[in-house]
Motif scaffolding. Structure first.
Motif, mmCIF file in Angstrom:
data_model
loop_
_atom_site.group_PDB
_atom_site.id
_atom_site.type_symbol
_atom_site.label_atom_id
_atom_site.label_comp_id
_atom_site.label_asym_id
_atom_site.label_seq_id
_atom_site.Cartn_x
_atom_site.Cartn_y
_atom_site.Cartn_z
ATOM 1 N N PHE A 143 0.825 -1.209 0.000
ATOM 2 C CA PHE A 143 0.000 0.000 0.000
ATOM 3 C C PHE A 143 0.859 1.259 0.000
ATOM 4 O O PHE A 143 0.506 2.251 -0.640
ATOM 5 C CB PHE A 143 -0.963 -0.010 1.184
ATOM 6 C CG PHE A 143 -1.988 1.084 1.128
ATOM 7 C CD1 PHE A 143 -2.872 1.185 0.057
ATOM 8 C CD2 PHE A 143 -2.087 2.014 2.139
ATOM 9 C CE1 PHE A 143 -3.822 2.201 -0.006
ATOM 10 C CE2 PHE A 143 -3.034 3.027 2.091
ATOM 11 C CZ PHE A 143 -3.898 3.118 1.013
ATOM 12 N N GLU A 144 1.973 1.220 0.676
ATOM 13 C CA GLU A 144 2.881 2.377 0.677
ATOM 14 C C GLU A 144 3.333 2.710 -0.744
ATOM 15 O O GLU A 144 3.397 3.879 -1.131
ATOM 16 C CB GLU A 144 4.092 2.109 1.567
ATOM 17 C CG GLU A 144 5.025 3.295 1.681
ATOM 18 C CD GLU A 144 6.190 3.017 2.587
ATOM 19 O OE1 GLU A 144 6.385 3.784 3.541
ATOM 20 O OE2 GLU A 144 6.922 2.027 2.330
ATOM 21 N N ASP A 186 -5.690 12.192 -1.896
ATOM 22 C CA ASP A 186 -5.943 13.200 -0.870
ATOM 23 C C ASP A 186 -6.509 12.545 0.390
ATOM 24 O O ASP A 186 -6.239 12.981 1.500
ATOM 25 C CB ASP A 186 -6.948 14.244 -1.380
ATOM 26 C CG ASP A 186 -6.422 14.983 -2.602
ATOM 27 O OD1 ASP A 186 -5.309 15.530 -2.531
ATOM 28 O OD2 ASP A 186 -7.134 14.995 -3.634
ATOM 29 N N TRP A 187 -7.318 11.512 0.180
ATOM 30 C CA TRP A 187 -7.966 10.799 1.274
ATOM 31 C C TRP A 187 -7.845 9.298 1.062
ATOM 32 O O TRP A 187 -7.945 8.814 -0.068
ATOM 33 C CB TRP A 187 -9.460 11.124 1.337
ATOM 34 C CG TRP A 187 -9.775 12.460 1.924
ATOM 35 C CD1 TRP A 187 -9.833 13.649 1.264
ATOM 36 C CD2 TRP A 187 -10.078 12.741 3.283
ATOM 37 N NE1 TRP A 187 -10.161 14.650 2.134
ATOM 38 C CE2 TRP A 187 -10.322 14.112 3.383
ATOM 39 C CE3 TRP A 187 -10.173 11.948 4.433
ATOM 40 C CZ2 TRP A 187 -10.648 14.734 4.590
ATOM 41 C CZ3 TRP A 187 -10.514 12.565 5.628
ATOM 42 C CH2 TRP A 187 -10.742 13.935 5.703
ATOM 43 N N VAL A 188 -7.681 8.570 2.162
ATOM 44 C CA VAL A 188 -7.780 7.114 2.185
ATOM 45 C C VAL A 188 -8.976 6.804 3.071
ATOM 46 O O VAL A 188 -9.040 7.246 4.224
ATOM 47 C CB VAL A 188 -6.503 6.466 2.748
ATOM 48 C CG1 VAL A 188 -6.703 4.969 2.964
ATOM 49 C CG2 VAL A 188 -5.317 6.729 1.823
ATOM 50 N N CYS A 209 -3.750 -0.179 6.102
ATOM 51 C CA CYS A 209 -3.815 0.958 5.175
ATOM 52 C C CYS A 209 -3.919 2.277 5.923
ATOM 53 O O CYS A 209 -3.314 3.276 5.507
ATOM 54 C CB CYS A 209 -4.973 0.773 4.196
ATOM 55 S SG CYS A 209 -4.652 -0.590 3.035
ATOM 56 N N ALA A 210 -4.642 2.305 7.043
ATOM 57 C CA ALA A 210 -4.710 3.530 7.848
ATOM 58 C C ALA A 210 -3.327 3.879 8.392
ATOM 59 O O ALA A 210 -2.915 5.045 8.362
ATOM 60 C CB ALA A 210 -5.708 3.359 8.986
ATOM 61 N N LEU A 211 -2.613 2.890 8.854
ATOM 62 C CA LEU A 211 -1.286 3.127 9.419
ATOM 63 C C LEU A 211 -0.298 3.603 8.351
ATOM 64 O O LEU A 211 0.426 4.590 8.553
ATOM 65 C CB LEU A 211 -0.774 1.851 10.101
ATOM 66 C CG LEU A 211 0.512 1.956 10.899
ATOM 67 C CD1 LEU A 211 0.423 3.038 11.957
ATOM 68 C CD2 LEU A 211 0.821 0.606 11.540
ATOM 69 N N ALA A 212 -0.288 2.946 7.216
ATOM 70 C CA ALA A 212 0.613 3.359 6.129
ATOM 71 C C ALA A 212 0.297 4.786 5.679
ATOM 72 O O ALA A 212 1.205 5.598 5.473
ATOM 73 C CB ALA A 212 0.509 2.385 4.954
#
Length: 180
Positions: A89-90, A99-101, A113-116
């Motif tokens: 994901f990175e 702009d947003w995940v 994915c939130a952490l990356a």
């Protein structure tokens, strides 16, 4: 920028990794796609659930089409699967620069994915913002990996979308800023 100048649509990556995520992300994706003048929304499938019966069939049945991005991580222990998702994901974040995940639920893909996204920094010093849909719904059982995923995702997300007032109350009780 002159008022008459038109802004570029917000670039959104909607993350789905497991069967429950597909049903949660489908109405969001349809709505964002209806508003293409404001949003450029793409679906990313981590491959956490990789069997056709557990993933591919839902894209057609929910009318959202195949994901534009597929990480293909497959199975593994929680640590292995989460690490693979973060690594892959990175690379997507660096290439796509959303702009947003938007993450949903409480599976390994949600946290990874939130952490990356919360840790990456683009060349201009910015990073994507993280929205967590279905935040604050506790099991209150920290022996469950999903509860750990939810707590950590709620903590690092920039915006939290709840499905009921009890979830908001729970988040505030956990020390989450109520403005999120």
């Amino acid at each position: 920028m002159p008022r008459a100048a038109r802004r570029q649509p917000l670039r959104l990556l909607l993350v789905a990794g497991a069967r429950p995520n597909f049903m949660k992300v489908a109405p969001l994706l349809r709505e964002f796609r209806r508003r293409r003048d404001r949003f450029s929304a793409r679906l990313l499938h981590t491959g956490q659930h990789y069997d056709k019966a557990m993933s591919d069939v839902f894209f057609e049945e929910l009318g959202i089409g195949r994901p534009e991005i597929h990480l293909g991580v497959g199975s593994g222990s929680h640590a292995v699967q989460t690490a693979r998702i973060m690594e892959r994901f990175e690379q997507v974040l660096s290439r796509e620069r959303p702009d947003w995940v938007v993450v949903v639920g409480d599976v390994n893909s949600t946290l990874a994915c939130a952490l990356a996204a919360s840790k990456i920094e683009y060349a201009d010093g910015s990073r994507p913002l993280v929205a967590h849909v279905e935040a604050g719904l506790p099991s209150r059982d920290r022996s469950m990996p999903e509860e750990i995923n939810r707590i950590l995702t709620d903590t690092i997300a920039d915006v939290l979308f709840t499905t009921e007032d009890d979830a908001r109350v729970n988040l505030v009780a956990e020390g989450i800023d109520q403005h999120k």
